[in-house]
Design a protein around this motif. Structure first.
Motif, PDB file in Angstrom:
ATOM      1  N   ILE A 397       0.846  -1.196   0.000  1.00 49.67           N
ATOM      2  CA  ILE A 397       0.000   0.000   0.000  1.00 49.67           C
ATOM      3  C   ILE A 397       0.881   1.245   0.000  1.00 49.67           C
ATOM      4  O   ILE A 397       0.673   2.178  -0.785  1.00 49.67           O
ATOM      5  CB  ILE A 397      -0.967  -0.021   1.194  1.00 49.67           C
ATOM      6  N   MET A 398       1.892   1.250   0.867  1.00 50.96           N
ATOM      7  CA  MET A 398       2.811   2.383   0.916  1.00 50.96           C
ATOM      8  C   MET A 398       3.732   2.409  -0.308  1.00 50.96           C
ATOM      9  O   MET A 398       4.018   3.481  -0.855  1.00 50.96           O
ATOM     10  CB  MET A 398       3.644   2.331   2.197  1.00 50.96           C
ATOM     11  N   ALA A 399       4.181   1.245  -0.758  1.00 53.18           N
ATOM     12  CA  ALA A 399       5.079   1.190  -1.914  1.00 53.18           C
ATOM     13  C   ALA A 399       4.441   1.847  -3.130  1.00 53.18           C
ATOM     14  O   ALA A 399       5.093   2.603  -3.852  1.00 53.18           O
ATOM     15  CB  ALA A 399       5.453  -0.256  -2.229  1.00 53.18           C
ATOM     16  N   GLY A 400       3.166   1.548  -3.370  1.00 52.34           N
ATOM     17  CA  GLY A 400       2.481   2.154  -4.509  1.00 52.34           C
ATOM     18  C   GLY A 400       2.424   3.665  -4.402  1.00 52.34           C
ATOM     19  O   GLY A 400       2.587   4.385  -5.397  1.00 52.34           O
ATOM     20  N   GLY A 401       2.180   4.169  -3.194  1.00 49.76           N
ATOM     21  CA  GLY A 401       2.175   5.614  -3.004  1.00 49.76           C
ATOM     22  C   GLY A 401       3.533   6.223  -3.296  1.00 49.76           C
ATOM     23  O   GLY A 401       3.636   7.287  -3.930  1.00 49.76           O
ATOM     24  N   ILE A 402       4.597   5.552  -2.868  1.00 48.57           N
ATOM     25  CA  ILE A 402       5.955   6.045  -3.113  1.00 48.57           C
ATOM     26  C   ILE A 402       6.282   6.003  -4.600  1.00 48.57           C
ATOM     27  O   ILE A 402       6.955   6.899  -5.131  1.00 48.57           O
ATOM     28  CB  ILE A 402       6.961   5.227  -2.285  1.00 48.57           C
ATOM     29  N   VAL A 403       5.800   4.983  -5.296  1.00 45.40           N
ATOM     30  CA  VAL A 403       5.991   4.901  -6.747  1.00 45.40           C
ATOM     31  C   VAL A 403       5.405   6.140  -7.424  1.00 45.40           C
ATOM     32  O   VAL A 403       6.032   6.751  -8.304  1.00 45.40           O
ATOM     33  CB  VAL A 403       5.335   3.616  -7.298  1.00 45.40           C
ATOM     34  N   CYS A 404       4.205   6.532  -7.013  1.00 44.18           N
ATOM     35  CA  CYS A 404       3.558   7.709  -7.602  1.00 44.18           C
ATOM     36  C   CYS A 404       4.308   8.985  -7.251  1.00 44.18           C
ATOM     37  O   CYS A 404       4.434   9.896  -8.080  1.00 44.18           O
ATOM     38  CB  CYS A 404       2.103   7.798  -7.122  1.00 44.18           C
ATOM     39  N   LEU A 405       4.811   9.069  -6.020  1.00 47.92           N
ATOM     40  CA  LEU A 405       5.597  10.237  -5.616  1.00 47.92           C
ATOM     41  C   LEU A 405       6.859  10.349  -6.453  1.00 47.92           C
ATOM     42  O   LEU A 405       7.214  11.450  -6.919  1.00 47.92           O
ATOM     43  CB  LEU A 405       5.953  10.125  -4.131  1.00 47.92           C
ATOM     44  N   TRP A 406       7.543   9.228  -6.674  1.00 48.96           N
ATOM     45  CA  TRP A 406       8.780   9.266  -7.462  1.00 48.96           C
ATOM     46  C   TRP A 406       8.484   9.583  -8.924  1.00 48.96           C
ATOM     47  O   TRP A 406       9.281  10.242  -9.600  1.00 48.96           O
ATOM     48  CB  TRP A 406       9.518   7.943  -7.324  1.00 48.96           C
ATOM     49  N   GLN A 407       7.339   9.135  -9.423  1.00 43.74           N
ATOM     50  CA  GLN A 407       6.933   9.511 -10.780  1.00 43.74           C
ATOM     51  C   GLN A 407       6.847  11.033 -10.893  1.00 43.74           C
ATOM     52  O   GLN A 407       7.257  11.621 -11.907  1.00 43.74           O
ATOM     53  CB  GLN A 407       5.583   8.888 -11.120  1.00 43.74           C
ATOM     54  N   ALA A 408       6.329  11.673  -9.846  1.00 43.60           N
ATOM     55  CA  ALA A 408       6.165  13.124  -9.863  1.00 43.60           C
ATOM     56  C   ALA A 408       7.493  13.858  -9.690  1.00 43.60           C
ATOM     57  O   ALA A 408       7.615  15.020 -10.102  1.00 43.60           O
ATOM     58  CB  ALA A 408       5.202  13.542  -8.747  1.00 43.60           C
ATOM     59  N   LEU A 409       8.490  13.181  -9.092  1.00 44.88           N
ATOM     60  CA  LEU A 409       9.772  13.820  -8.788  1.00 44.88           C
ATOM     61  C   LEU A 409      10.917  12.975  -9.368  1.00 44.88           C
ATOM     62  O   LEU A 409      11.764  12.457  -8.635  1.00 44.88           O
ATOM     63  CB  LEU A 409       9.939  13.951  -7.269  1.00 44.88           C
ATOM     64  N   PRO A 410      10.973  12.835 -10.683  1.00 46.33           N
ATOM     65  CA  PRO A 410      11.907  11.880 -11.299  1.00 46.33           C
ATOM     66  C   PRO A 410      13.373  12.247 -11.145  1.00 46.33           C
ATOM     67  O   PRO A 410      14.240  11.381 -11.316  1.00 46.33           O
ATOM     68  CB  PRO A 410      11.489  11.884 -12.774  1.00 46.33           C
ATOM     69  N   ASN A 411      13.680  13.503 -10.841  1.00 38.87           N
ATOM     70  CA  ASN A 411      15.079  13.900 -10.733  1.00 38.87           C
ATOM     71  C   ASN A 411      15.681  13.626  -9.360  1.00 38.87           C
ATOM     72  O   ASN A 411      16.888  13.781  -9.169  1.00 38.87           O
ATOM     73  CB  ASN A 411      15.226  15.391 -11.068  1.00 38.87           C
ATOM     74  N   LEU A 412      14.838  13.220  -8.410  1.00 39.99           N
ATOM     75  CA  LEU A 412      15.350  12.887  -7.085  1.00 39.99           C
ATOM     76  C   LEU A 412      15.789  11.430  -7.055  1.00 39.99           C
ATOM     77  O   LEU A 412      15.273  10.595  -7.795  1.00 39.99           O
ATOM     78  CB  LEU A 412      14.281  13.142  -6.021  1.00 39.99           C
ATOM     79  N   ASN A 413      16.718  11.099  -6.189  1.00 39.61           N
ATOM     80  CA  ASN A 413      17.174   9.716  -6.083  1.00 39.61           C
ATOM     81  C   ASN A 413      16.424   8.989  -4.970  1.00 39.61           C
ATOM     82  O   ASN A 413      15.589   9.576  -4.274  1.00 39.61           O
ATOM     83  CB  ASN A 413      18.693   9.653  -5.885  1.00 39.61           C
ATOM     84  N   ASN A 414      16.737   7.708  -4.793  1.00 36.93           N
ATOM     85  CA  ASN A 414      15.995   6.902  -3.824  1.00 36.93           C
ATOM     86  C   ASN A 414      16.124   7.433  -2.406  1.00 36.93           C
ATOM     87  O   ASN A 414      15.145   7.480  -1.647  1.00 36.93           O
ATOM     88  CB  ASN A 414      16.429   5.430  -3.902  1.00 36.93           C
ATOM     89  N   ALA A 415      17.326   7.867  -2.019  1.00 38.47           N
ATOM     90  CA  ALA A 415      17.526   8.381  -0.666  1.00 38.47           C
ATOM     91  C   ALA A 415      16.730   9.658  -0.435  1.00 38.47           C
ATOM     92  O   ALA A 415      16.162   9.872   0.640  1.00 38.47           O
ATOM     93  CB  ALA A 415      19.011   8.623  -0.417  1.00 38.47           C
ATOM     94  N   GLU A 416      16.677  10.513  -1.454  1.00 42.21           N
ATOM     95  CA  GLU A 416      15.930  11.767  -1.324  1.00 42.21           C
ATOM     96  C   GLU A 416      14.432  11.515  -1.217  1.00 42.21           C
ATOM     97  O   GLU A 416      13.739  12.178  -0.433  1.00 42.21           O
ATOM     98  CB  GLU A 416      16.257  12.666  -2.517  1.00 42.21           C
ATOM     99  N   ILE A 417      13.921  10.564  -1.997  1.00 43.15           N
ATOM    100  CA  ILE A 417      12.500  10.230  -1.917  1.00 43.15           C
ATOM    101  C   ILE A 417      12.163   9.689  -0.520  1.00 43.15           C
ATOM    102  O   ILE A 417      11.172  10.097   0.111  1.00 43.15           O
ATOM    103  CB  ILE A 417      12.110   9.205  -2.998  1.00 43.15           C
ATOM    104  N   MET A 418      12.987   8.785  -0.011  1.00 44.06           N
ATOM    105  CA  MET A 418      12.732   8.238   1.323  1.00 44.06           C
ATOM    106  C   MET A 418      12.751   9.333   2.379  1.00 44.06           C
ATOM    107  O   MET A 418      11.924   9.345   3.295  1.00 44.06           O
ATOM    108  CB  MET A 418      13.758   7.149   1.657  1.00 44.06           C
TER     109      MET A 418
END
Length: 536
Positions: A397-418
C-alpha cells in the motif's frame, strides 16, 4: 512446521536430508570485468543504465555476472547441488554434505565458504587469502470503494488526482505465488495495458508464477498496488509496470530463500526496476541451527539484508514489510538500513498489535513509517474483494504511493524520496519503535519535493567534492551567493550536522561521521539543493 511421515523408508530419507547443509561459496574473480563495465549494455538493459545515470549510480564489478564456467564446475562436484547465485556477492548457494561442501575450497576459483549454520563456521577453516578482486563497497479521479481509507490515510489519492498513478515507473514484487493474476478481472487493467513486463519463479526455475503455487500471498500483495475493480477497488499504483518474482518456497523455511531473493533483486536492478516491494521476512528456519539470533538483525549481518543494502546503493528503493511478530522484533531484510521498512496500523491510524517492533539492535530507525495493515482490503485469486491483516499489506500500500511520488519527482534519487516521505510523517520529530516516523503525508512530500526540484533546476554552479569523501568536504557556492547553510542527514533521516559555508570558508570536516550514505542540503537566499553524499 511439523511433517508427518509414516513409512520407515521415508523416515530414513528424511534423516538423511537433515544431514544436508546449506552454504555460500564465494568465488575469487569474474571474467571480462573491465570490458563489461566499459560496454554496460552487454550486462544491463538500457533502462537500467539510464536509471543509474540519472541518479549518479556507478556501474561496477558487482553488475558483472558470475562466471558461468565456475557454476558448471561446481555442479559437477560430488554431492553438490547448486541452488542460487549472486553477482553482487560473487557467490553461489549450494547444498550438500558438509564434507563435500568443505572440499570445494580446493577448487582454484573458490575463495571462501560460509555455512548457513554458524556453528559449522566456528569449527571449520575454509577460506583462502583474499584475492585482488574487490567489491565497491490531466486529472485522474477514482472511486476507490473499500480501498479508500488505506490510500487516503497518507493522501496518496491526491497524487492520483494530480495524474501521478505510477505510469512509467517499474516495480518488482518479490513474493510467493501469484495465482489468478493472469486471468481474473481484478488484474485486467494491468494486463490489458501490457504492464506485467515479466515473471520468474526462482524456486522452480521457470517463468510460471501463476499455477502450481502453494500460496496466493503474492496475488494479495500485488492487488494493493496494481488491482483495479471499477467503482470498488483501486490499488495505490494502478498504472505502474510490474515484474513478478517468486523467491519464497512456501512449505519450507530455509536460508536458500535469502539467496533466491538476492538473485531476484539483482535481476530487478539489471532490468531497470525503480521500486522493489518485499512482503517477506526471515529469522527462524526449520533447521534451528540456521536461524538468526536477535543480534544478527542489525541490518548488516544476514545475507538478505546485505543484499538489500547493495540494492539501495544501486539506486533502487526497497520497500519492506516490518513483519508480524510484535515485540519479538523486525526480521531480515526489514532490519537493513537500505530497506524502507513499513509498520502496520488499523483503519483509525492506531498501531496494530501484530506489527513487528524495532529496537536498538538495528543501527538505524526501524520501522521507517507506517500504513494500514489491519483489515487492509485486497483482491483474492477468486476475484473477491476481502480484508487481510499483516505488514505484508501495509508495505505494498505504501510502496504504490511512493511509486507515484517518485513519478512526480523523477530527478530525485531513492535516498531523497525516502527522506521526503519520512519528513512528511506524523511523528517525524519523535520517532518510536512502533510506527517509526509515523504515517506519511505524500501530498506534503510532493509539495516539498517540487520546491527542491525547482531550486535545483536554477543551479548550474554549485560544486561539492569529493564525493565519496573521507575527511574534508568542499562546498563551493554559486558565485552569486556569499554565504550559505549546509545540513547533513544520515540514512535514517536525522540531522547530524548543521554548518555555514561561504566563498571564503568552503571546507567542512566530516571525518568523525560513520561510513554510509547521507543527504546533504545546501541552502542560501532563495537557493536550495539536496544531493546524496557518500562518506567512506
Amino acid at each position: 512446521m511439523i511433517k508427518k511421515i509414516g513409512l520407515l523408508v521415508i523416515l530414513c530419507f528424511h534423516f538423511n536430508a537433515i544431514a544436508q547443509e546449506d552454504a555460500w561459496v564465494y568465488l575469487v574473480d569474474k571474467e571480462n570485468v573491465q570490458a563489461s563495465i566499459a560496454n554496460p549494455i552487454t550486462i544491463l538493459t538500457q533502462k537500467a543504465i539510464d536509471r543509474k545515470s540519472m541518479h549518479s549510480v556507478s556501474i561496477d564489478e558487482r553488475d558483472v555476472p558470475v562466471n558461468e564456467n565456475y557454476i558448471i564446475q561446481l555442479k559437477a562436484q560430488t554431492g553438490i547441488t547448486v541452488l542460487a547465485k549472486s553477482k553482487w556477492f560473487n557467490a553461489i548457494h549450494v547444498r550438500g554434505l558438509q564434507v563435500d561442501i568443505s572440499a570445494l575450497i580446493n577448487l582454484s576459483f573458490v575463495n571462501e565458504i560460509i555455512y548457513a549454520d554458524n556453528n559449522l563456521n566456528s569449527k571449520t577453516v575454509i577460506s583462502k587469502p583474499k584475492s585482488d578482486f574487490k567489491f565497491e563497497s490531466a486529472r485522474t479521479t477514482y472511486n476507490y470503494g473499500n480501498a479508500l481509507n488505506q490510500i487516503q490515510m497518507f493522501n496518496g489519492d491526491d497524487l492520483h488526482i494530480a495524474n501521478y498513478t505510477g505510469a512509467g515507473m517499474t516495480v518488482a514484487v518479490i513474493d510467493a505465488g501469484f495465482p489468478g493474476v493472469d486471468n481474473i478481472a481484478g488484474f485486467s487493467h494491468v494486463r490489458d495495458a501490457g504492464n506485467i513486463l515479466g515473471t520468474y519463479d526462482f524456486v522452480a526455475r521457470d517463468v510460471d508464477v501463476y499455477t502450481n503455487t502453494t500460496s496466493n500471498h503474492g496475488t494479495l500483495v500485488l492487488s494493493d498496488m496494481a488491482g483495479f475493480v471499477q467503482d470498488n477497488f483501486v490499488g495505490t499504483a494502478p498504472d505502474a509496470e510490474y515484474y513478478l518474482f517468486i523467491t519464497e518456497d512456501a512449505p519450507n523455511e530455509n536460508p536458500v530463500e535469502e539467496s533466491y531473493w538476492v538473485e531476484a533483486v539483482e535481476r530487478a536492478d539489471s532490468l531497470g526496476v525503480d521500486v522493489v516491494n518485499t512482503s517477506l521476512g526471515y529469522k527462524s528456519y526449520d533447521n534451528a541451527n540456521y536461524s538468526h539470533s536477535d543480534a544478527d538483525l542489525d541490518g548488516l549481518t544476514t545475507y538478505i539484508s546485505k543484499g538489500a543494502n547493495i540494492a539501495f546503493e544501486k539506486g533502487m528503493l526497497m520497500v519492506t514489510s516490518a513483519g508480524n511478530s510484535g515485540a519479538s522484533g523486525i526480521a531480515a531484510p526489514g532490519d537493513a538500513p537500505g530497506s524502507f521498512t513499513i509498520a502496520a496500523v488499523n483503519a483509525n491510524s492506531n498501531y496494530a498489535s501484530f506489527s513487528s517492533q524495532g529496537s536498538n539492535i538495528q543501527l538505524t530507525q526501524k520501522p521507517d513509517v507506517a500504513a494500514q495493515g489491519q483489515a487492509s482490503y485486497v483482491i483474492s485469486q477468486n476475484n473477491n474483494i476481502s480484508t487481510a491483516n499483516g505488514t505484508s499489506f501495509s508495505s505494498p500500500i505504501m510502496a504504490g504511493g511512493i511509486v507515484c511520488l517518485w513519478q512526480a519527482l523523477p530527478n530525485l534519487n531513492n535516498a531523497e524520496i525516502m527522506q521526503l516521505v519520512r519528513e512528511s510523517a506524523s511523528q517525524f520529530n519523535n520517532p518510536d519503535y512502533l510506527l517509526g516516523y509515523g504515517i506519511p503525508d505524500l501530498s506534503l512530500a510532493l509539495n516539498q519535493g517540487l520546491s527542491v526540484e525547482n531550486f535545483t533546476a536554477i543551479d548550474t554552479n554549485l560544486i561539492v567534492f569529493p564525493n565519496p569523501v573521507n575527511n574534508e568536504l568542499n562546498v563551493h557556492l554559486p558565485s552569486t551567493y556569499e554565504v550559505g547553510n549546509i545540513t547533513l542527514y544520515n540514512i535514517l533521516g536525522k540531522k547530524v550536522l548543521e554548518s555555514q559555508v561561504s566563498q571564503a570558508n568552503r571546507k567542512v570536516n566530516v571525518s568523525h561521521f560513520s561510513k554510509g550514505v547521507y543527504l546533504l542540503k545546501v541552502e542560501a537566499d532563495g537557493f536550495l539543493k539536496t544531493l546524496k553524499l557518500i562518506i567512506n
